[in-house]
Design a protein around this motif. Structure first.
Motif, PDB file in Angstrom:
ATOM      1  N   THR A   5       0.852  -1.188   0.000  1.00  0.00           N
ATOM      2  CA  THR A   5       0.000   0.000   0.000  1.00  0.00           C
ATOM      3  C   THR A   5       0.886   1.236   0.000  1.00  0.00           C
ATOM      4  N   LEU A   6       0.470   2.208  -0.769  1.00  0.00           N
ATOM      5  CA  LEU A   6       1.107   3.523  -0.807  1.00  0.00           C
ATOM      6  C   LEU A   6       0.050   4.547  -0.444  1.00  0.00           C
ATOM      7  N   ASP A   7       0.247   5.232   0.675  1.00  0.00           N
ATOM      8  CA  ASP A   7      -0.740   6.203   1.163  1.00  0.00           C
ATOM      9  C   ASP A   7      -2.132   5.595   1.195  1.00  0.00           C
ATOM     10  N   GLN A  37      -3.504   3.265  -0.438  1.00  0.00           N
ATOM     11  CA  GLN A  37      -4.019   2.660  -1.669  1.00  0.00           C
ATOM     12  C   GLN A  37      -3.238   1.386  -1.947  1.00  0.00           C
ATOM     13  N   TYR A  68      -1.739  -1.708  -4.166  1.00  0.00           N
ATOM     14  CA  TYR A  68      -1.226  -1.919  -5.518  1.00  0.00           C
ATOM     15  C   TYR A  68      -0.994  -3.414  -5.734  1.00  0.00           C
ATOM     16  N   PRO A  98       2.746   5.713  -8.431  1.00  0.00           N
ATOM     17  CA  PRO A  98       2.814   7.177  -8.436  1.00  0.00           C
ATOM     18  C   PRO A  98       4.276   7.649  -8.379  1.00  0.00           C
ATOM     19  N   ALA A 116       5.009   9.171  -2.681  1.00  0.00           N
ATOM     20  CA  ALA A 116       4.134   8.623  -1.641  1.00  0.00           C
ATOM     21  C   ALA A 116       4.710   8.980  -0.273  1.00  0.00           C
ATOM     22  N   ARG A 117       3.833   9.404   0.629  1.00  0.00           N
ATOM     23  CA  ARG A 117       4.293   9.711   1.986  1.00  0.00           C
ATOM     24  C   ARG A 117       4.627   8.432   2.763  1.00  0.00           C
ATOM     25  N   MET A 130       4.924   4.145   2.434  1.00  0.00           N
ATOM     26  CA  MET A 130       4.874   2.818   1.825  1.00  0.00           C
ATOM     27  C   MET A 130       4.763   1.806   2.959  1.00  0.00           C
ATOM     28  N   THR A 144       8.957   5.509  -7.405  1.00  0.00           N
ATOM     29  CA  THR A 144       8.249   6.385  -6.477  1.00  0.00           C
ATOM     30  C   THR A 144       9.198   6.938  -5.430  1.00  0.00           C
ATOM     31  N   VAL A 204       9.558   7.770  -1.948  1.00  0.00           N
ATOM     32  CA  VAL A 204       8.848   7.369  -0.733  1.00  0.00           C
ATOM     33  C   VAL A 204       9.441   8.095   0.462  1.00  0.00           C
ATOM     34  N   SER A 221       8.869   4.351   5.124  1.00  0.00           N
ATOM     35  CA  SER A 221       8.637   2.957   4.740  1.00  0.00           C
ATOM     36  C   SER A 221       8.438   2.106   5.981  1.00  0.00           C
TER      37      SER A 221
END
Length: 286
Positions: free
Chosen positions: A8-10, A12, A14, A35, A38-39, A41, A68, A70, A73
């Motif tokens: 997941t990234l923010d 969402q 994947y 993307p 991302a804030r 991961m 991305t 990131v 993490s």
């Protein structure tokens, strides 16, 4: 390959695909478009068992960071592999946890969230290590929470080494007393002998042995026999990590009445009327 990876990234999710080349090398690809920034991961690596599984994790991290930028993490690693080899035990063996930790640290996670780690050495070996304690995992079982509220279960520590954990479980569960067992293990062979009840009146009680993991189950079969000989009415088992290398039927046929475990290793599809699975999603949310 045994590992199940989620990305997941923010917040969402994947999609991730993986496989094995003809030469045995594993491959991985993020199939959704990534993307540019991302804030957070977050990767969850469930049931990691071998270095192919580690390679898939490392490939996923590299694939995301290649595309991305990131900021932070996190790794959810419910089961920590090699945690049982947490020091040099006999001449010529390896400190395998340290070896694995050195590889994991190269991925530079800001947090590594592990459920009920087998060894305290993990906190020293793994960078930014966060242990989610046994009592948090256990209390996500609705059945066990209800039984504790009804004062229907007596806790049992399987050995003196588990006293710190069982004391924390007892406080959270509102249990004032617990029984303590002992056993002897041959370091070289792993064989178990000398099961004994050290403390606790278990006569007529419904008992719950609490431990971090179950492999073949010899510890708990031997423990159940001692507890039944001491007058226990029933003996159930909670383990955070259920390897169950001889299956759960082996345990039910040898003195264990019910088993509670998380899905850190046990497959969510594992079904038995005397088995309750605790979803790791609920634990991480808690």
């Amino acid at each position: 390959m045994n590992i199940k990876l989620t990305l997941t990234l923010d917040d969402q999710t994947y999609a991730v695909a993986s496989g094995v080349f003809p030469d045995g090398a594993v491959w991985l690809k993020v199939t959704d478009a990534l993307p540019t920034f991302a804030r957070l991961m977050r990767i969850r690596a469930t049931a990691m068992r071998d270095m192919n599984d580690f390679m898939l994790l490392a490939q996923l991290v590299e694939a995301v960071r290649h595309q991305t930028d990131v900021l932070v993490s996190h790794l959810d690693l419910p089961w920590l592999p090699w945690a049982r080899q947490d020091r040099h035990m006999v001449s010529g063996d390896s400190f395998a946890l340290k070896v694995f930790a050195s590889q994991l640290n190269t991925l530079k996670f800001d947090k590594v969230n592990v459920l009920d780690p087998h060894s305290d050495a993990a906190a020293a070996a793994i960078d930014n290590f966060v242990a989610i304690p046994q009592e948090v995992c256990l209390m996500q079982s609705a059945s066990l929470s209800r039984l504790f509220q009804q004062n229907a279960l007596m806790l049992v520590a399987p050995d003196a080494g588990s006293l710190k954990k069982i004391d924390a479980v007892a406080r959270v569960a509102g249990v004032e007393q617990y029984a303590i067992l002992s056993k002897k293990r041959d370091v070289a062979s792993g064989s178990l002998t000398g099961f004994a009840l050290l403390a606790g009146d278990v006569r007529g009680r419904d008992l719950l042995i609490v431990d971090d993991l179950c492999d073949a189950g010899g510890t708990f079969i031997g423990s159940a026999q001692v507890l039944r000989d001491a007058g226990a009415r029933s003996v159930s088992l909670y383990v955070t990590h259920g390897i169950f290398s001889k299956g759960v039927d082996h345990l039910f046929a040898n003195g264990i009445d019910a088993i509670y475990t998380t899905t850190s290793l046990a497959a969510p599809a594992l079904v038995h009327p005397q088995l309750e699975l605790i979803d790791i999603d609920a634990i991480y949310r808690a």
